[in-house]
Design a protein around this motif. Structure first.
Motif, PDB file in Angstrom:
ATOM      1  N   LEU A  44     -43.900 -94.752 -11.052  1.00  0.00           N
ATOM      2  CA  LEU A  44     -42.644 -94.557 -11.776  1.00  0.00           C
ATOM      3  C   LEU A  44     -42.448 -95.754 -12.703  1.00  0.00           C
ATOM      4  O   LEU A  44     -41.698 -96.679 -12.421  1.00  0.00           O
ATOM      5  N   HIS A  79     -46.150 -84.894  -6.972  1.00  0.00           N
ATOM      6  CA  HIS A  79     -45.870 -86.323  -6.877  1.00  0.00           C
ATOM      7  C   HIS A  79     -46.578 -86.964  -5.681  1.00  0.00           C
ATOM      8  O   HIS A  79     -46.978 -88.118  -5.749  1.00  0.00           O
ATOM      9  N   SER A  80     -46.736 -86.233  -4.595  1.00  0.00           N
ATOM     10  CA  SER A  80     -47.435 -86.784  -3.436  1.00  0.00           C
ATOM     11  C   SER A  80     -48.908 -86.422  -3.482  1.00  0.00           C
ATOM     12  O   SER A  80     -49.512 -85.980  -2.502  1.00  0.00           O
ATOM     13  N   ASP A  99     -46.243 -82.578 -11.156  1.00  0.00           N
ATOM     14  CA  ASP A  99     -45.284 -83.552 -10.623  1.00  0.00           C
ATOM     15  C   ASP A  99     -43.889 -83.207 -11.118  1.00  0.00           C
ATOM     16  O   ASP A  99     -43.632 -83.207 -12.324  1.00  0.00           O
ATOM     17  N   ARG A 156     -47.766 -96.585  -4.751  1.00  0.00           N
ATOM     18  CA  ARG A 156     -47.459 -95.211  -5.139  1.00  0.00           C
ATOM     19  C   ARG A 156     -46.011 -95.127  -5.556  1.00  0.00           C
ATOM     20  O   ARG A 156     -45.131 -95.734  -4.943  1.00  0.00           O
ATOM     21  N   SER A 157     -45.723 -94.353  -6.634  1.00  0.00           N
ATOM     22  CA  SER A 157     -44.366 -94.104  -7.113  1.00  0.00           C
ATOM     23  C   SER A 157     -43.674 -95.430  -7.419  1.00  0.00           C
ATOM     24  O   SER A 157     -44.131 -96.163  -8.294  1.00  0.00           O
ATOM     25  N   MET A 184     -42.110 -90.762  -0.600  1.00  0.00           N
ATOM     26  CA  MET A 184     -41.100 -90.462  -1.601  1.00  0.00           C
ATOM     27  C   MET A 184     -40.512 -89.069  -1.583  1.00  0.00           C
ATOM     28  O   MET A 184     -39.378 -88.899  -1.227  1.00  0.00           O
ATOM     29  N   GLY A 187     -43.651 -96.705  -1.622  1.00  0.00           N
ATOM     30  CA  GLY A 187     -42.818 -95.861  -2.465  1.00  0.00           C
ATOM     31  C   GLY A 187     -41.352 -95.950  -2.073  1.00  0.00           C
ATOM     32  O   GLY A 187     -40.971 -96.672  -1.144  1.00  0.00           O
ATOM     33  N   TYR A 203     -52.245 -89.334 -11.590  1.00  0.00           N
ATOM     34  CA  TYR A 203     -51.006 -88.573 -11.713  1.00  0.00           C
ATOM     35  C   TYR A 203     -51.313 -87.083 -11.589  1.00  0.00           C
ATOM     36  O   TYR A 203     -52.445 -86.641 -11.796  1.00  0.00           O
TER      37      TYR A 203
END
Length: 400
Positions: free
Chosen positions: A234, A375-376, A343, A201-202, A13, A115, A339
Motif C-alpha cells: 500500500l 490482495h492476499s 485486488d 505485505r500491504s 489484512m 500488514g 501484486y
C-alpha cells in the motif's frame, strides 16, 4: 517459502473482509508522490537507535509451532518517530534457527514488516499467540535458513509502556522501526550475519519499500540490505481519498478507510476524523481477543458516508496522505513487487502507475503481476528464488 507464506497471509489484512467481484473505477491519473525529506532526528534518538530496552521469552504457542531448537526472544527497542524525530520505544521479536545449520558467516536476516492489524496498542503481533497469522511466515523463513526479526511499529504494543501513537502509513517511522529492529536483533544475537532483507505485505510492503529508501541515510552499521520484497504494498493511498470523495469506494475499501483516516490523524493533527467519517461510522480501532481491528470492523455504510464535510477537509487529508506516498526517491536497493490482478483494496491499474514512478526515479524494480489473485496473493516460489539469487550475488533483474 510458498505454502506457509500463503497460509500466513490468508490471515493478513483483508482475509476476513467481504470481497466484491470487481473494483470500482479509479482515476488513473495518479497524484505525484511528495519528495519531503521528513523531520530532523533528535540527537537522543540517533545515539540510541536499536538499543534493546527489554527482553521477554517467546510465547509457548510460538515454540510449539516453530522448528525445534528455534531461539525466540521478544524485545522492546529504541527507534525514532518520523513525525517529530523523537526517540520512541517499539516492540518486536527475534527468531534464530537451530544452531546446527548456522552458516560460517552468520545467519542471513529477514526484517519482517506486518500488514494492517489496527492502530491501537493492543494490535501488536508480538503480543499474540499466532502473531495475527504471521507465525506461519516466520516458520517458513526459519526453515529456509533465515533468522527473522519482526517489528510491531511505533504505537502498537503493550510492552512498551506509554509510547507515541501509531502514525499509519507514515513512511519514515515505518522505515526507522524496521531498520532499528535489525540493529536490535544483532544486539540480541551475534550469530546474525551482515546480510539482510526487508519483507512485507500491504502496510508492511510500504514499510519495506520505505526501508529501501531510508537505508542509505539511516541504515549505517546495519550491514548490507540485499533487497526488498513488497507484496501488495500500500504505497500510495491517495486514490482511496479520491474514491471517498467520488463515492466509489469498494466494499473492501470501505472496511479499510476508517482505519486509514483515524490512523493518519494519529500522526497528523491537522486531520480531524469526524470530517471524513459520517453518521453511523463507528470504526473498531482496537484489536479483539481473537482478531485484528480490520477483521472486526462493523459492516460499513454506503459509500456516501465517507465524503468529507468540506472540500477544505478533503484537501487536508489528501495533502497529508500524498506526503506519505511512495515511491518518493531513488534507492540503490533492489526491489521485487508482487501484486494481484483482482485486488479489491489496491486496483491493479493504481498499482501499475505507482510502480511506474519507481522506474521514473531509476530504481531497480521487478514488477510481478499475479493473474486472478487478490490482495492476499501468494507470491509463490519466485519470492524465495529472488532472495536466494541476491544472496548468491546474481545479476539483479529489473523490468523498468
Amino acid at each position: 517459502m510458498q505454502k506457509r507464506w500463503k497460509s500466513a497471509v490468508m490471515a493478513c489484512m483483508v482475509a476476513a473482509l467481504p470481497m466484491t467481484a470487481a473494483c470500482a473505477s479509479t482515476d488513473t491519473t495518479e497524484v505525484p508522490a511528495s519528495t519531503s525529506s521528513g523531520v530532523a532526528i533528535s540527537a537522543d534518538a540517533r545515539t540510541g537507535r536499536g538499543e534493546v530496552m527489554r527482553t521477554d521469552p517467546g510465547l509457548d504457542t510460538w515454540a510449539a509451532t516453530l522448528p525445534d531448537g528455534t531461539d525466540i526472544t521478544r524485545i522492546v527497542y529504541r527507534s525514532t518517530s518520523g513525525v517529530d524525530g523523537a526517540a520512541t520505544a517499539v516492540s518486536g521479536a527475534v527468531f534464530i534457527p537451530s544452531d546446527e545449520r548456522r552458516p560460517d558467516d552468520g545467519w542471513p536476516l529477514i526484517a519482517y514488516a506486518h500488514g494492517t492489524t489496527g492502530i491501537s496498542r493492543d494490535c501488536a503481533p508480538s503480543d499474540r499467540p499466532d502473531m495475527f497469522g504471521d507465525l506461519g511466515a516466520v516458520d517458513d523463513f526459519l526453515r529456509r535458513g533465515y533468522a527473522v526479526v519482526t517489528t510491531d511499529y511505533q504505537g502498537l504494543g503493550i510492552r512498551t509502556g506509554e509510547s507515541a501513537a501509531h502514525p499509519y502509513l507514515e513512511p519514515h517511522t515505518a522505515a526507522y522501526n524496521v531498520i532499528d529492529a535489525v540493529r536490535a536483533a544483532r544486539s540480541v544475537e551475534p550469530s546474525i550475519g551482515s546480510q539482510w532483507f526487508a519483507v512485507g505485505r500491504s502496510q508492511g510492503g510500504s514499510a519495506a519499500w520505505a526501508t529501501a529508501e531510508q537505508y542509505a541515510d539511516y541504515g549505517d552499521d546495519t550491514g548490507e540490505l540485499l533487497g526488498v520484497v513488497a507484496v501488495a504494498p500500500l504505497l500510495d493511498a491517495t486514490y482511496l481519498v479520491r474514491n471517498a470523495q467520488d463515492e466509489t469506494l469498494t466494499v473492501a475499501q470501505r472496511y479499510l478507510y476508517p482505519l486509514l483516516v483515524q490512523g493518519v490523524a494519529q500522526g497528523a493533527e491537522q486531520v480531524t476524523p469526524a470530517d471524513h467519517l459520517g453518521a453511523g461510522v463507528t470504526p473498531a480501532l482496537s484489536c479483539s481477543s481473537t482478531g485484528t481491528a480490520l477483521a472486526t470492523q462493523p459492516a460499513p455504510p454506503d459509500a456516501e458516508a465517507f465524503t468529507a464535510v468540506t472540500s477544505a477537509a478533503a484537501d487536508e487529508l489528501m495533502d497529508t496522505v500524498q506526503s506519505y506516498a511512495l515511491p518518493r526517491e531513488h534507492t540503490e536497493v533492489p526491489i521485487v513487487a508482487f501484486y494481484g490482478s483482482r485486488d479489491d483494496i489496491i486496483p491493479p491499474d493504481v498499482m501499475q502507475l505507482t510502480l511506474t514512478r519507481a522506474c521514473d526515479v531509476d530504481d531497480r524494480v521487478l514488477r510481478v503481476r499475479r493473474e486472478g489473485q487478490g490482495h492476499s496473493l501468494d507470491p509463490g516460489s519466485m519470492m524465495a528464488k529472488w532472495m536466494s539469487d541476491r544472496l548468491a550475488g546474481q545479476v539483479v533483474p529489473s523490468d523498468c
